[in-house]
Each structure stands twice: as C-alpha cells, then as structure tokens.
Scaffold this active site. Structure first.
Site, PDB file in Angstrom:
ATOM      1  N   LYS A  38       0.807  -1.221   0.000  1.00 27.62           N
ATOM      2  CA  LYS A  38       0.000   0.000   0.000  1.00 27.62           C
ATOM      3  C   LYS A  38       0.845   1.279   0.000  1.00 27.62           C
ATOM      4  O   LYS A  38       0.447   2.294  -0.543  1.00 27.62           O
ATOM      5  CB  LYS A  38      -0.951   0.000   1.183  1.00 27.62           C
ATOM      6  CG  LYS A  38      -2.069  -1.027   0.993  1.00 27.62           C
ATOM      7  CD  LYS A  38      -3.356  -0.566   1.588  1.00 27.62           C
ATOM      8  CE  LYS A  38      -4.498  -1.458   1.131  1.00 27.62           C
ATOM      9  NZ  LYS A  38      -4.353  -2.832   1.655  1.00 27.62           N
ATOM     10  N   GLU A  56      -9.599   6.919   3.764  1.00 27.79           N
ATOM     11  CA  GLU A  56     -10.506   5.941   4.348  1.00 27.79           C
ATOM     12  C   GLU A  56      -9.699   4.693   4.653  1.00 27.79           C
ATOM     13  O   GLU A  56      -8.656   4.468   4.039  1.00 27.79           O
ATOM     14  CB  GLU A  56     -11.593   5.594   3.334  1.00 27.79           C
ATOM     15  CG  GLU A  56     -11.207   4.519   2.308  1.00 27.79           C
ATOM     16  CD  GLU A  56     -10.055   4.888   1.379  1.00 27.79           C
ATOM     17  OE1 GLU A  56      -9.750   6.084   1.237  1.00 27.79           O
ATOM     18  OE2 GLU A  56      -9.456   3.961   0.788  1.00 27.79           O
ATOM     19  N   SER A  77       1.456  -9.752  -1.267  1.00 33.16           N
ATOM     20  CA  SER A  77       1.141  -8.330  -1.107  1.00 33.16           C
ATOM     21  C   SER A  77       1.485  -7.774   0.277  1.00 33.16           C
ATOM     22  O   SER A  77       1.735  -6.588   0.415  1.00 33.16           O
ATOM     23  CB  SER A  77      -0.339  -8.090  -1.404  1.00 33.16           C
ATOM     24  OG  SER A  77      -1.152  -8.951  -0.628  1.00 33.16           O
TER      25      SER A  77
END
Ligand code: PLP
Length: 397
Positions: free
Chosen positions: A90, A112, A379
């Site tokens: 991320k 968010e 990930s």
C-alpha cells in the site's frame, strides 16, 4: 504506460466519474497535476528516491524452493511486497500521492481505511512529510482493528469513527468524500486502491506498477524467461494490477486474480464480485459489484479484511470481460491452510489477503511442470493477522 483508461477515465464500459457535481473541480485539478507530474523527470526522480531509501525498493523476487518441491509441479517465485516499510504494497501508492499533495501545496491529507492497513500507510507518509492527517474508519472496523487504530494515533493521525450504514469501509469512503468536498482547497484525499472516480483507478495503478516493472526484470534473470502464470489476490485490485500491468502485452503470460470466497460461494458470505456480482455503480465508478435486485449493496464477508469490499476496480472488470485475466476465489479455510503451509515451508507468514493467492497456487501448481514458472504477489506480511488466526483456530494468546 498503458493507453487505457481514455480521457474520461473509462476502461471500456467501466470506470468513469459518478460523483456529485461539487467534486468535479477537485478531480479535474488532481488529474491535471498528476498528468504533469508523471511526465516530470523531477517528480519521477523524487518518487524513486523515497521508494528506494524509505520504502525499501526494489523488493526481492524469491525462489520458494521448499514450497516448489512440496507441491511438486511448477517453479514458484514470490514477489516480496511484504518486505515494504509498513508491511504491504500500500505504501507504494501512498508515497506517490503524498508527493502529489506536496506539489499541490496541500497541508492536509485524508483517507478511508477498512482493515487499517491503508490508514497506517497514509499516517506513515503524512508523519514523514509533516502533513496533517485524518483517517475515516467505520466504528465496526475500529473495534475489529483496534491495534491499527492505535498505530495511526501513535503516528500523529486523527482517526475519526464513522457510525453510519454497516459502519465499515464503504461508509468510511463516503465520509472521506464528504470531507474532501468541504475542504478541497487545503486537503488531498489519498484513496487506497484502484477504485473510485477518475483519475484514482489510473493513478493508483501507475503508482503500484513498480511491482511488475521490477518483477519482470527479476524473473527473466532468475528463470531465464517470462513466467507462465502471475497470481495475485484482488480486493480493490491494486496489488494485482500493479503486478499485471508490466505483462499485459505478453500474450503467453497467463494471469489469475483471486477473490475472497469467504464461507463458500453458495453461503452468500463472500466477496467474489466476478463469480456472483453484476455491473453497477459504487462510490464513483462503474464496475462489478455485489448488489441485490434493487441495487442495494450486499454485505460481504472474508477472513481477510483487505479483500472484504463489495466492488472491484473497473480495470479488472474490463480484463475479465476481455478474458485477459482470469478470476477465481478461495475460501477462508483454504487461505488459512495456505498461511500455515507458507509459514512452515518457507518461514514466511503472509497477510491473509496474500494467503488467498498462495492458496490458489497450492491448487494448480501441481498440475504444471518444473520448467513452468508461477509468480505470486505476496502483497503483505501476516503479523497483523496473528490474532485473527488464533481466534479461527480456537487458540487463546
Ligand atoms: C489492502 C490489501 C490488499 C487488498 O487490496 P488491493 O487493492 O486488492 O491490493 C491485499 N493485500 C494486502 C496485504 C493489503 O493490505
């Protein structure tokens, strides 16, 4: 860079901008600033610098020798996004977007978050550049993810609970959009996946595409040729499209996106948008969604919070229709089993999201031969999920 989306942010029939009129100027400004930045060598240099020195790129491509032998089929490589600072891919995107916020001279960022992973990645880069930061989170999620709420607060971020609707991610996004509409002059909204209105799906993809650019070079060096398969989990779809983009033109490279099968497709408790969803509009974009006959968004379920969302990125919807990427799902139990397997054969605890990709590989790698390569995107790392896994196993820690 790929030629899609078009100027209006359309990926074929998908994507676009389904937002209130008041947000259009902000989206236009962001698009213009981003288009200029992506062509500016100074911006690219700056982003490369922070990705290298702060995030820890390039991440390794690791030959999983014991897993390969255990499964007895294809040669398996892991792209180690779990080794990025903050523990997942991320931050590739939050780093890109915080640099844009600085270019726009906006002193405040908002975001968010569902599981809290994106929130932590935003709080991290905001702290690092000294920007004010506010993260919206459903109150239900705040209870489930108390540790990440505390992490964000330690980083100096204001975490604001959203007590509306299902009190989860969907409601947090709505609240963040409301804040952005009101405070757009001072505030940049850092969206966390390839979702939302144009330019987000394109911009987030571009920031995550570094994964595939690195992996393409690394696999040719390690395996002597391009991989036969790429496999990645798909929540909104950013880590998957980040890996896939560099290989889209290589027709022989097959790609599989793995969605959350939850308690099984027939249970109705899952987040398999392609297996049982339909086309609709959610939070700014047209794509595949889980909705009922009246267009009401359905509740989703997954053991992994990062895959637990009713919509999938519009670019994935296009490649699914074109047959360029195949989508499948694995259940909660299969993901947990894959977590155990990877921990015990390779000493790597994957995030439960990433364990979905591994679980699919467990199913199909044995049908292939050793000369065939499967490249799996890991990930994120699983430290954040240890409590959840203990609970599922009935263990008290
Ligand atoms: C958020 C998250 C995901 C899901 O998001 P995508 O946009 O689909 O990549 C997957 N893995 C990890 C570790 C995450 O934190």
């Amino acid at each position: 860079m790929t030629a899609i989306p078009d100027k209006r942010g359309r990926f074929g029939p998908f994507g676009g901008r389904y937002v209130p009129e008041t947000l259009i100027p902000a989206l236009d400004e962001l698009t213009a600033v981003y288009q200029k930045a992506r062509r500016d060598p100074k911006f690219r240099h700056e982003l490369d610098y922070y990705l290298r020195e702060y995030v820890g790129r390039p991440t390794p491509l690791y030959y999983a020798e014991r897993l390969t032998k255990k499964l007895g089929g294809a040669t398996i490589y892991l792209k180690r996004e779990d080794l990025c600072h903050t523990g997942a891919h991320k931050i590739n995107n939050t780093m890109g977007q915080v640099l844009l916020a600085r270019r726009m001279k906006k002193p405040r960022v908002i975001a968010e978050t569902g599981a809290g992973q994106h929130g932590v990645a935003v709080a991290t880069v905001a702290a690092m550049f000294g920007l004010q930061c506010e993260v919206y989170m459903g109150t239900e999620d705040m209870e489930r993810q108390a540790l990440n709420v505390f992490r964000m607060r330690l980083l100096g971020t204001t975490v604001t609970g959203v007590n509306a609707g299902s009190r989860t991610l969907k409601d947090a996004i709505s609240e963040a959009m409301r804040d952005w509409t009101t405070n757009v002059r001072t505030t940049h909204y850092i969206l966390g996946s390839v979702l939302g209105a144009h330019p987000y799906p394109m911009m987030v993809r571009d920031f995550q595409a570094v994964i595939g650019r690195e992996a393409r070079k690394q696999i040719v060096r390690a395996h002597g040729k391009l991989p036969d398969y790429l496999v990645a989990c798909v929540g909104g779809g950013s880590n998957a499209i980040g890996l896939f983009t560099a290989f889209l033109k290589d027709r022989r490279v097959k790609m599989v996106g793995v969605e959350a099968g939850g308690l099984g497709l027939s249970s109705g408790k899952h987040a398999a948008r392609f297996a049982s969803g339909s086309v609709g509009v959610l939070q700014g974009t047209m794509t595949y969604l889980l909705q009922d006959g009246d267009g009401q968004i359905q509740l989703t379920h997954s053991v992994s919070a990062g895959l637990d969302y009713a919509a999938v990125g519009p670019e994935h919807a296009l490649y699914q229709e074109r047959g360029r990427i195949a989508y499948t799902s694995v259940t909660d139990d299969e993901a947990i089993a894959a977590f155990d397997l990877l921990a015990q054969t390779e000493g790597i605890m994957p995030a439960l999201e990433s364990a979905h990709a591994v679980a699919h590989v467990v199913k199909f790698a044995p049908t292939l031969t050793r000369s065939q390569a499967v490249l799996v995107n890991l990930s994120g790392r699983g430290d954040k999920d240890v409590h959840q896994i203990a609970r599922m196993k009935g263990v008290t820690i």
